[in-house]
Design an enzyme around this catalytic site. Sequence first.
Site, short mmCIF file in Angstrom:
data_model
loop_
_atom_site.label_atom_id
_atom_site.label_comp_id
_atom_site.label_asym_id
_atom_site.label_seq_id
_atom_site.Cartn_x
_atom_site.Cartn_y
_atom_site.Cartn_z
N PHE A 1 0.79 -1.23 -0.05
CA PHE A 1 0.07 0.08 0.04
C PHE A 1 0.72 1.37 0.05
CE2 PHE A 1 -2.27 -3.43 2.38
CZ PHE A 1 -3.37 -3.73 1.41
N LEU B 1 -10.16 14.81 -1.73
CA LEU B 1 -11.14 15.69 -2.43
C LEU B 1 -10.44 17.10 -2.75
CD1 LEU B 1 -14.04 15.56 0.01
CD2 LEU B 1 -13.85 14.67 -2.16
N CYS C 1 -0.17 3.34 -10.60
CA CYS C 1 -1.06 2.44 -9.93
C CYS C 1 -2.60 2.87 -10.18
CB CYS C 1 -0.86 2.74 -8.47
SG CYS C 1 0.65 1.82 -7.89
#
Length: 437
Positions: free
Chosen positions: A147, A250, A260
């Site tokens: 991750f 956002l 990715c």
Amino acid sequence: MKIAVIGCGYLGAVHAAAMASLGYETIGVDVDEAKIERLRRGEPPFFEPGLPELLRAGVDAGTLRFTTDVAEAAGSDVVFVAVGTPQRAGSDAADLTYVDAAVESLLPHLAAGTLVAGKSTVPVGTAQRLADLIAPTGATLAWNPEFLREGFAVEDTLAPDRLVYGVADGDDAAVAALDAVYARILERGTDRLVVNYATAELVKVSANAFLATKISFINAMAELSESVGADVTQLADAIGLDARIGRRFLNAGLGFGGGCLPKDIRAFQARADELGHGETLGFLREVDRINLRRRDRMVALIERELERVGGDRVAMLGLAFKPNSDDVRDSPALDVSRRLQEGGRVVRAYDPEARETALRVVPGLEIVTSVADAVCGADVLALGTEWQEFRDLDPAALAGITDARVVVDGRNALDAAAWSAAGFRVIGLGRPEVAAA
């Protein structure tokens, strides 16, 4: 414990260096001889904060070495597979050529008790197929997704927010082996989830699909905001205060790129199509389309401003797909620069780290070595990547070295009031234009 990492690209080089820093005898394997030679000298083949120091420490201590000979991985307790899974040519699906080649090359060197741990992002169903391939050797397979965020990869490897182990039912030995690898990380209370293969394969692509959807949602709101005169940044601030939504990811602007998110959402959709669930993830096609439309909008805004001032020279600040990286794979900033150049505009670009990588993709692009060189003679300034260097620019000082008086902020990252006070019109994506003071 002896650890091998197959594949020494972005993921593998970071993982190998991190494993060595935890005290393990670690060997990195890759078929690219030039890359291996650089790594042997402790030089990363790409820009990543913190990695040069980690590499040199491991190489100098003798706990980290690199080779092109996969046979040298024999005898390792855990072998991590960290090769790339790019988008397949002519298709949205993931190309598993490198994963399959890595595992097949390992087969003659595996033995009972060895754990092969996949870290590559693969379509669901891949792990079970590879587990069946490995089984005759006596070795076992786990899937341990990564991750990593580019620019924070060292931190994300050594201090992850979670560890996920995908193992075969009842394979306690695989869990124990991974617990041993990550012992120092687990001691800090890091969340650990043990799941089956399919769940582990879905974790990374599901996370990326969610993040991509969130980014494209706010960019869709930017499109609407431009039509009605709203400010998408203030809108994001307002809805981000809702704890169910949150403010992160956002930020409206040019959209996402890199190695990715774009290829992962396309591969996820392609795999869903193969499984007969194409409609289930059909929304990801629109997520992708929204993202790509932001580039169209940036080009259109720059073209409009060039026509307005009667010029054709653009200063592009930033080429990497994100700050703190030299990665230009599917970079919105580089794509916009290329389109403008192909349309006959004169583009002068500057990026703190991505010059070499950008030139490999767009060889004819003029890339200079400073902001001053980029803006000198420009008719329009454009921000494509939100490097801190660009956020910290003094617009009043820039006004003294360029005749341009408009900046198209593709990341909504600049202090519009300060730029306006210095005499620039500021045009953001999804925000009302700020006139020069």
